[in-house]
Design a protein around this motif. Structure first.
Motif, short mmCIF file in Angstrom:
data_model
loop_
_atom_site.label_atom_id
_atom_site.label_comp_id
_atom_site.label_asym_id
_atom_site.label_seq_id
_atom_site.Cartn_x
_atom_site.Cartn_y
_atom_site.Cartn_z
N ASN A 169 0.81 -1.21 0.00
CA ASN A 169 0.00 0.00 0.00
C ASN A 169 0.84 1.27 0.00
OD1 ASN A 169 -2.40 -1.53 0.18
ND2 ASN A 169 -2.18 -1.69 2.39
N THR A 187 -1.37 7.38 0.06
CA THR A 187 -1.21 6.64 1.31
C THR A 187 -0.66 7.54 2.42
OG1 THR A 187 -0.86 4.56 0.16
CG2 THR A 187 -0.03 4.70 2.41
N ALA A 225 -13.71 13.20 0.10
CA ALA A 225 -13.72 11.74 0.23
C ALA A 225 -14.93 11.13 -0.46
CB ALA A 225 -13.67 11.33 1.70
N ARG A 266 -14.24 11.37 -4.14
CA ARG A 266 -13.22 10.37 -4.48
C ARG A 266 -13.82 8.98 -4.55
NH1 ARG A 266 -9.95 8.91 0.47
NH2 ARG A 266 -11.95 7.83 0.74
N ASP A 267 -14.66 8.65 -3.59
CA ASP A 267 -15.28 7.32 -3.59
C ASP A 267 -16.22 7.16 -4.78
OD1 ASP A 267 -13.86 6.86 -1.32
OD2 ASP A 267 -15.56 7.00 0.06
N ILE A 284 -13.83 6.47 -7.61
CA ILE A 284 -13.26 5.12 -7.54
C ILE A 284 -14.29 4.07 -7.96
CG2 ILE A 284 -12.46 3.33 -5.93
CD1 ILE A 284 -11.00 5.54 -4.39
N ASP A 285 -15.48 4.16 -7.38
CA ASP A 285 -16.53 3.19 -7.71
C ASP A 285 -16.93 3.28 -9.18
OD1 ASP A 285 -16.48 2.38 -5.07
OD2 ASP A 285 -18.20 3.61 -4.48
N ASP A 290 -8.26 0.85 2.30
CA ASP A 290 -9.01 1.51 3.36
C ASP A 290 -9.17 2.98 2.97
OD1 ASP A 290 -9.95 2.80 5.63
OD2 ASP A 290 -8.67 1.68 7.00
N ARG A 291 -10.40 3.46 2.91
CA ARG A 291 -10.64 4.82 2.44
C ARG A 291 -10.74 5.84 3.58
NH1 ARG A 291 -15.01 3.87 -2.51
NH2 ARG A 291 -14.06 1.94 -3.34
N ARG A 314 -5.65 7.04 3.81
CA ARG A 314 -5.35 7.65 2.52
C ARG A 314 -5.95 9.04 2.44
NH1 ARG A 314 -6.56 4.13 -2.04
NH2 ARG A 314 -6.21 5.99 -3.29
N PRO A 328 -8.04 12.22 1.18
CA PRO A 328 -9.42 12.23 0.71
C PRO A 328 -9.58 12.56 -0.77
CG PRO A 328 -8.97 14.20 1.98
CD PRO A 328 -7.78 13.31 2.14
N ALA A 346 -7.24 9.62 -6.17
CA ALA A 346 -7.59 8.28 -6.67
C ALA A 346 -6.60 7.95 -7.78
CB ALA A 346 -9.02 8.25 -7.18
#
Length: 393
Positions: free
Chosen positions: A126, A161, A271, A274-275, A278-279, A295-296, A301, A303, A306
């Motif tokens: 990571n 990270t 965040a 970002r999620d 990512i998704d 781990d988000r 990591r 926010p 990506a």
């Protein structure tokens, strides 16, 4: 334009624009004794106080520099020179290979010109350095008495990270070793408290947090011994000579004050974006590989970053194809753009070199919106297909 490269630089915060504009109309060297000089000095010192409060430091800790690269050079070279001068046995420097080139290149220079040796601290898949790894490195090859300093970045600029800074500081200080951290990417995205961290030195810069380009700071504990890089007027407690840039310093303090004031809300907002990104990437390009900690959480990591590898694509090709559609991102560190080689960060994490060439970093900031993410996700599948076709032809 859809701007997804905030980790390279982010737009000026309105507070910074206002603070700088006010100073542009004034004249005065902060080291002059007349009225204009004293007025400029007052702006500098009030800005120093505001910046210190924002990052959990004392005003006397802050040494203004011409940016993050200078601050990193000052920390790494200055600590090394001072420690070696006090004890010639201290020639080892401990650092991970995931550092920004503003740290890696000074380390290499010290090896080539100043008799230093670098023990590279391994990172996990990571991109994280563990406290046990640092302890083991300190103990070998001459032990603590041979070590000049430790440097580990707070958060990685490519994959996002976050490092266990407090744990690493505890290990370094248990052996009476100074430790520096490049916190440039963490500033404005994570809570930073220099005094509570225990660090001996910490680098920050303005333009990653909504301030101007060309101004940064090294936070330096008063007990830390450091040899200056620059000699001249003796500004900044004889650590960094040079006429102080009053407008930039005012903008720096205003931007960081605003960023820290907004950090809790903004980190949560970023965040979530970002999620969403990512998704969405995983749905539209199923074989894309997310880099960094899965781990988000903020402790794991950043926010707003990506980072993906897209098998079968050259990162530069993807970047240019997206750019042609008005979507701006990065293949990693902006300072390495245009160099046809895999990311040194990904290689240090054990990523296959071929896959490491296929990477893109999407980084979000204060002006980022869900519409930006939507625009990227709509364009990305066709761009990836075209890049893969070009690679096969």
């Amino acid at each position: 334009m859809t701007y997804l490269d905030h980790a390279a630089t982010t737009p000026l915060h309105p507070d910074a624009v206002a603070a700088m504009t006010e100073q542009f109309a004034r004249v005065g060297n902060a080291n002059s004794l007349h009225g204009s000089g004293r007025a400029a000095r007052r702006v500098v010192e009030e800005s120093r106080e505001a910046l210190a409060e924002a990052v959990g430091a004392r005003p006397s800790h802050i040494v203004f520099t011409g940016g993050g690269t200078e601050a990193d050079n000052l920390a790494v070279k200055g600590l090394y020179w001072a420690r070696r001068a006090a004890d010639p046995r201290r020639t080892r420097i401990l650092a991970p290979k995931i550092e920004h080139h503003a740290v890696l290149d000074p380390l290499q220079w010290l090896v080539e010109h100043e008799g230093a040796s670098v023990d590279w601290l391994p990172v996990d898949e990571n991109g994280r350095v563990h406290a046990a790894t640092l302890h083991e490195a300190i103990s070998r090859d001459g032990g603590p008495e041979s070590v000049a300093l430790v440097t580990v970045m707070w958060a990685n600029n490519e994959v996002g990270t976050v490092q266990p800074v407090h744990d690493l500081v505890a290990v370094a200080h248990a052996h009476d070793l100074p430790i520096h951290s490049d916190a440039i990417q963490a500033l404005g995205h994570l809570p930073l408290d220099f005094s509570a961290s225990g660090l001996d030195a910490m680098t920050i810069t303005a333009h990653k947090a909504g301030g101007p380009i060309g101004i940064g700071a090294l936070l330096l504990d008063r007990k830390a011994e450091l040899t200056p890089l620059l000699h001249g007027g003796g500004q900044e407690r004889d650590v960094r000579s040079g006429t102080l840039d009053t407008p930039a310093i005012a903008g720096f303090a205003a931007a960081v004050t605003a960023a820290v004031r907004e950090v809790e809300h903004e980190s949560q907002r970023l965040a979530e974006l970002r999620d969403l990104l990512i998704d969405g990437v995983r749905q539209t390009v199923p074989d894309a590989v997310l880099s960094g900690d899965p781990d988000r959480g903020l402790e794991a990591r950043l926010p707003g970053i990506a980072h993906f590898c897209f098998p079968g694509c050259e990162g530069d090709s993807l970047l240019l194809l997206l750019d042609a559609q008005g979507i701006e991102c990065s293949t990693g560190s902006a300072c390495s753009a245009g160099i046809a080689q895999p990311s040194h960060v990904l290689l240090a994490m054990g990523v296959d070199p071929e896959l490491a060439r296929c990477s893109l970093r999407f980084s979000l900031g204060r002006t980022s919106t869900a519409e930006d993410v939507k625009t990227l996700l709509e364009a990305l599948p066709a761009v990836v297909d075209r890049a893969r076709s070009a690679g096969l032809s």
